[in-house]
Design a protein around this motif. Structure first.
Motif: not given
Length: 469
Positions: A420, A422, A428, A445
């Motif tokens: 994940l 962002c 995230s 992450d």
């Protein structure tokens, strides 16, 4: 004459204080009203009026409490229908504040009751407009929020907004100052500028919606294009602003109940309360209470709570940094979340010291991701907005925007690790916490998000300026 913009960055919201000759008016106040009262006291002024530009959807206004504490009159424009005592002004009606005059300009379109307030100085010269969500800097208010209540389509409301702008606002002089209700970051518009104050003349040059040669049909098409669904909490905030709400002092009293780890655990297990952890993403990644949701105070806290938790009646238990309990409860109440029932005394450290169960998130730096990307089957999920993803992204990444992540749960693999990211790491971690709370733990992450990915030299798609999309 004294005009002061009181801007709240986490909501991208502007309230206004106007004072003249010992009288004051407040426009679109936030729910915690003490700062306005203190400001007026400092000027030895009495708050005479509270002007509301419309029934706000993205925050709970402080109008009801402020009127109760000061005796000031709440004023709305035509077609407003609050259930509490208020003066519903007529189009063109004028009010005096000391030597100043405030004129009501009914400007429907964003909502039916939307009103712009024109400020004139002691000599009768037009000085400023407080445009609410009718006119932003670089944009105008979205016309899709009031359609059900008004029994109109967004296209019909957009047509009304076109007329309002061209008959009430654009004829005003170029040197009139524009004070909008929101700036960049608000979900009430699409293309707002980062500035929060401008001249009307500059907006006539810069704002696409104020083009002189624009037809109504063109305006409707451009204003309604690309509108994302509004956050689910918006109608609930409108309802509170129309019908009233609990005093924030009572909300704070209930929410600031310190709970021992044992008491906290009992409430978390025996009620339907959400455990909301508002520390930094770095702290949450290292350790947190299992199934807790992360939304950090240092980010766009209140809007994300509204978008992801949605139900303002949801009970909440807080895990906060020491001393920030009241701030968290206040910011929750700004968007109508009044049902915080306590916080963890001593924070997460006290939970750990008691030997209670904890969880964490696996996190890697972008440099390590480079090695992982050699696997052609690698699953990567980019939780940024669609516009951010379209501008540039990892070729392997699927776009699963955070605000609709619950609609993508079936997209995440259950038999292998996925990654994940962002833009910078905040969103995230929110996404990871939501997925883990739903039993999805096979995630990693990417710390620092897309910014770190680019710095690491990882290949992405060619960058396209979002404004050209």
């Amino acid at each position: 004459m004294n005009i002061e913009q009181i801007y709240t960055g986490c909501l991208a919201q502007g309230a206004y204080y106007i004072e003249s000759q010992g009288e004051a008016a407040i426009i679109d106040p936030l729910r915690e009203v003490t700062p306005y009262i203190k400001r007026a006291t400092r000027d030895k002024a009495k708050i005479k009026y509270i002007f509301e530009t419309h029934f706000h959807a993205d925050f709970v206004s402080g109008h009801v409490t402020l009127a109760k504490e000061t005796g000031a009159t709440i004023i709305y424009g035509p077609e407003a229908d609050p259930t509490f005592e208020a003066l519903i002004a007529k189009d063109g009606q004028e009010f005096t504040v000391g030597a100043l005059t405030i004129k009501v300009l009914h400007t429907p379109g964003h909502t039916m009751e939307s009103t712009t307030y024109l400020l004139r100085d002691a000599n009768g010269k037009d000085k400023a407009i407080f445009s609410g969500d009718t006119l932003f800097l670089g944009d105008v208010g979205r016309p899709d929020l009031a359609q059900k209540a008004a029994h109109l389509t967004q296209e019909q409301l957009a047509g009304m907004l076109f007329d309002s702008l061209r008959t009430k606002i654009m004829p005003l002089a170029d040197d009139v100052t524009v004070y909008p209700a929101h700036g960049a970051g608000s979900a009430c518009g699409k293309n707002m500028m980062k500035e929060t104050v401008d001249t009307l003349g500059n907006q006539k040059k810069m704002n696409y919606a104020l083009r002189q040669d624009m037809t109504k049909e063109e305006f409707i098409a451009e204003v309604t294009e690309g509108l994302l669904p509004p956050p689910k909490y918006f109608p609930l905030n409108v309802k509170m602003n129309k019908e009233g709400y609990e005093d924030i002092k009572d909300v704070l009293k209930r929410g600031t109940k310190a709970l021992t780890p044992d008491e906290f655990e009992v409430l978390a297990n025996e009620t339907e309360a959400i455990v909301l952890d508002v520390r930094s993403e770095e702290e949450f990644v290292k350790g947190h209470i299992p199934r807790s949701i992360f939304i950090g105070l240092k980010g766009d806290f209140a809007p994300w709570v509204g978008a992801l938790i949605a139900d303002v009646k949801q009970t909440i238990l807080l895990v906060t940094p020491k001393g920030q309990e009241e701030e968290a409860i206040t910011r929750l109440s700004r968007v109508g979340f009044d049902h915080t029932i306590g916080y963890l005394k001593g924070g997460f450290n006290s939970w750990k010291k008691m030997g209670k169960e904890t969880d964490s998130i696996t996190s890697i730096h972008a440099e390590k991701l480079i090695k992982e990307l050699s696997d052609k089957e690698l699953a990567v999920f980019d939780v940024r907005k669609e516009s951010e993803y379209s501008a540039a992204h990892l070729p392997q990444a699927d776009n699963t925007p955070l605000d609709v992540i619950n609609e993508h749960l079936a997209s995440f693999p259950d038999n292998r690790t996925f990654y994940l990211h962002c833009a910078g790491g905040y969103r995230s971690v929110i996404a990871a916490s939501i997925l883990k709370s739903r039993g999805i733990h096979n995630l990693v992450d990417v710390a620092g998000g897309f910014s770190a990915i680019k710095l690491a030299g990882i290949k992405t798609t060619d960058y396209v300026c979002p404004s050209t999309l």
